[in-house]
Scaffold this active site. Sequence first.
Site, mmCIF file in Angstrom:
data_model
loop_
_atom_site.group_PDB
_atom_site.id
_atom_site.type_symbol
_atom_site.label_atom_id
_atom_site.label_comp_id
_atom_site.label_asym_id
_atom_site.label_seq_id
_atom_site.Cartn_x
_atom_site.Cartn_y
_atom_site.Cartn_z
ATOM 1 N N SER A 193 -6.484 -7.357 11.547
ATOM 2 C CA SER A 193 -6.309 -6.445 12.680
ATOM 3 C C SER A 193 -7.343 -5.332 12.628
ATOM 4 O O SER A 193 -7.965 -4.995 13.625
ATOM 5 C CB SER A 193 -4.893 -5.869 12.634
ATOM 6 O OG SER A 193 -4.774 -4.810 13.540
ATOM 7 N N ASN A 194 -7.542 -4.769 11.431
ATOM 8 C CA ASN A 194 -8.445 -3.618 11.384
ATOM 9 C C ASN A 194 -9.890 -4.044 11.634
ATOM 10 O O ASN A 194 -10.681 -3.295 12.194
ATOM 11 C CB ASN A 194 -8.263 -2.846 10.072
ATOM 12 C CG ASN A 194 -8.906 -3.538 8.889
ATOM 13 O OD1 ASN A 194 -10.106 -3.488 8.712
ATOM 14 N ND2 ASN A 194 -8.088 -4.203 8.079
ATOM 15 N N CYS A 207 0.858 -1.186 0.000
ATOM 16 C CA CYS A 207 0.000 0.000 0.000
ATOM 17 C C CYS A 207 0.899 1.243 0.000
ATOM 18 O O CYS A 207 1.862 1.321 0.776
ATOM 19 C CB CYS A 207 -0.895 -0.007 1.231
ATOM 20 S SG CYS A 207 -1.786 1.542 1.419
ATOM 21 N N GLU A 237 2.708 -5.942 8.975
ATOM 22 C CA GLU A 237 3.090 -4.579 8.597
ATOM 23 C C GLU A 237 4.208 -4.070 9.510
ATOM 24 O O GLU A 237 5.177 -3.449 9.037
ATOM 25 C CB GLU A 237 1.874 -3.647 8.706
ATOM 26 C CG GLU A 237 2.200 -2.215 8.311
ATOM 27 C CD GLU A 237 1.100 -1.230 8.680
ATOM 28 O OE1 GLU A 237 -0.083 -1.525 8.405
ATOM 29 O OE2 GLU A 237 1.438 -0.177 9.263
ATOM 30 N N THR A 292 -0.598 1.266 10.672
ATOM 31 C CA THR A 292 -1.687 2.034 10.044
ATOM 32 C C THR A 292 -3.073 1.670 10.567
ATOM 33 O O THR A 292 -4.006 2.452 10.442
ATOM 34 C CB THR A 292 -1.679 1.804 8.515
ATOM 35 O OG1 THR A 292 -1.749 0.402 8.261
ATOM 36 C CG2 THR A 292 -0.449 2.396 7.869
HETATM 37 FE FE1 F3S Z 1 -3.359 1.041 3.098
HETATM 38 FE FE2 F3S Z 1 -4.863 2.148 4.906
HETATM 39 FE FE3 F3S Z 1 -5.728 0.112 3.591
HETATM 40 S S1 F3S Z 1 -2.710 1.803 5.024
HETATM 41 S S2 F3S Z 1 -3.923 -1.037 3.108
HETATM 42 S S3 F3S Z 1 -5.226 2.077 2.712
HETATM 43 S S4 F3S Z 1 -6.036 0.511 5.702
#
Ligand code: F3S
Length: 718
Positions: free
Chosen positions: A215-216, A92, A122, A158
């Site tokens: 995780s998110n 990303c 990450e 992130t």
């Molecule tokens: Fe990138 Fe944010 Fe998705 S860092 S992979 S756009 S959650």
Amino acid sequence: MQIRLTKHGGFCFGVKRAVDLVQACALQGAVSTLGPIIHNPQVVADFERQGVKTVQNAQDAVGTLVTRAHGARPEEYIQAQELGLNIVDATCPYVERIHQMVKRHYEQGYQIVIIGEKAHPEVIATNGWCNDQALIVYNDDDVVGLHLPDKVCVVAQTTIMASRFKQILSLLRPLCADIVAYDTVCNATSKRQNEAIELAREVDAMVVIGGSNSSNTHKLAQCCEMVCSHVYRVETAAQLPLGELAQFNIIGVTAGASTPDWIIKEVVSIMNELDRNEEVKDLQSAQEVEAADQTANTADDQAAAQNEAAATVESVETMEDDTAESSFAEAFEKTLVRIKNGQIIRGTVVQVNDNEVSVNIGYKSDGFIPRSELSSDDVNPTEVLKIGDEIEVEVVKVNDGEGNVLLSKKNIDNRKNWDKVIALIDEGAILEGVGKEVVKGGLLASVMGIRTFVPASQLSTRYVEKIEEFVGQPMRLKSIEVDRSRKRIVASRKVVLEEESSAKKKTVLDQLEVGSTVDGVVRRLTDFGAFVDIGGVDGLVHVTDLSWGRIQHPSNVVKIGQKIQVVITGVDRERERISLSYKQLQPRPWEVAPEKYPVDSIVTGKVVRIVTFGAFVELEPGLDGLLHISQISRTRINKVEDALQVGDVVQVKVLEVDPDKKRISLSLRAAQADDYEEAAPQQEEAAPQYQQVEEEVPEYTSGSATLADFFPKMDDQE
Ligand code: F3S
């Protein structure tokens, strides 16, 4: 039952990009991903069904190696390069930017601190960019007792909550005088979390869709649990607690950043069908136990998360006003490319097919190059570009009317090529071109993609009847006119041919030696001789040098295109003239006459001249025999014309051949005689008479010039 969805959910920008890249690569051949491309088992399984292999190490990779959205460590790129793998970087761009920041600060002597989960891919990848020297903290306890050096750079995973970043940062600040902090929590994450909290407040239950390893998604569920008592986390529709859900009037739905649309649609569709039917009631009892377990599990985290919820919302509000703090989302927004028509920009190829190329130019949407804008020559995009290639493009239209960014590579190439062509012209160099199209008055050629006009008169050293024969043909050109302001070039092929021919002629002339024999090809015939190409230059074989005998026209001896050997008889280097002889390599007629016309043989000849004492009969060019008047008829004739006319073809008997004196005596009478015995005495009778004449004319040859001298003397004898 009412179902409400958050505005943002499912694939974020980075995940969508990574999935699209793998999909595009899979269409072109074998693909491996370095770790699961995203944290969603269904997407990974779907790719595996398409043959995409998930590997933990570049050594196990087959085909193109795609890095995951979470990013890769520097040594993983190096290893893949050393293995010669085609690498497509699906990291990303947000994450990649963190890698760059970490690397730069580490090299400047900063201690890197990552606020995130140690085991998250990450974080592991990011740590690799500072040689695994980062301090990784996630909880308040991790900061207790920490000793920090003078210079510290702080970044965040992130997908953590923004509130956690602020909390940990506030604990780090007192420990170091020089802290550079980057709020690298992704905007996509915080946006989803805030929307989820808002929705969760208003509904009876929340369904959070996403991979169990995501995780998110996990954080999203935690956010919902802070304000809602009934939060159900599912990977797919099959995991929906239908029986339990059936009792709620309003259900909210949100999804993690790695959840594909099709799973979200499936979940919503099943819930729409739910609507308290009998079937659901049956399911309810069967799923009661599972629902109870899940409620119990989420309850444990709820208390802790409750505090965080308030902090999260607060932090977002604060962040909007807080201009002092470096917001990664804002920083990233600033890095987003702003484009305008005519701008030159670098981008990465993300998709290629037969008709167009998609290019990531860092803009909010990818740009595309139609095939016609790729090159001046019609080339298939898949033959010249591949995914991952970095190219320079020109923005033709920011919006082509359908929201797409129209790009051109051709325009840039043409500009560069124009400069190269002009440099060549200035040097006086030859231009390599290809005929493209017949136009009025000549041909349009392409020189490095630059349109170049070649007038018909400049196409060749000879008249060109069909200009279209040059279409598609490579050609060497020399510029004869350039209009730099209008970017127009007029060029000549003829000039190049003439220059090449002159240079070749000079080389050949220098090498020619009088008296040597060379191979040649007859190119042209005229009344006075034949022009023969002897290796790039033409020499002349004069008509008198074609044959030992007299000929009417060169075509009597040679034909155009005929390969012959000739002797060089003269070279005039100043006037560039070469004299050749063909006849010198042909046997002289008199040398072979005894074998060819043996005594007593009957041969055919043509009367070519009549004199008082007889007629000359041509047996072949350059070889005439004498038919004495006494040998013309068995009966007496007063004059030769009584029996023969010039042009008559006669069959005669050879009486004598003397190559030294170049004489052949013939007898028509003997040839006609039925009885050779009868002819013989007369022949003997005639011979002395002829011998006597010849003795007085020693220079008798078959050539007309010497015969002319000979005839008067013969007449005198008569
Ligand atoms: Fe990138 Fe944010 Fe998705 S860092 S992979 S756009 S959650």
